[in-house]
Write a protein that holds these residues in place. Structure first.
Motif: not given
Length: 71
Positions: A2-10, A13, A56, A60
């Motif tokens: 979850k943390n890695r996914k959030t970092f990747t999306i940020i 962006t 990413y 997934r």
């Protein structure tokens, strides 16, 4: 994950926003006046964003396969 996914999306962006900010002045020029040097600042962030997006997608897919095999 979850943390890695959030970092990747940020990161994606921020990279997208940076690329747009760099390219806004380029697209306000006439087509004949645009040169390669206008894109130099946007090439590295674009390639980095592509690399992060590919990793990413791989994460997934890997995570989905792990979940499917555990069911």
């Amino acid at each position: 994950m979850k943390n890695r996914k959030t970092f990747t999306i940020i990161f994606l962006t921020v990279a997208f926003v940076f690329i747009v900010v760099i390219l806004i002045p380029v697209f306000s020029k006439d087509f004949k006046d645009i040169q390669f040097s206008d894109f130099q600042l946007a090439i590295a962030p674009f390639l980095s964003a592509i690399g992060v997006f590919i990793s990413y997608r791989a994460e997934r897919k890997k995570h989905a396969q792990e979940n499917a095999s555990s069911i």
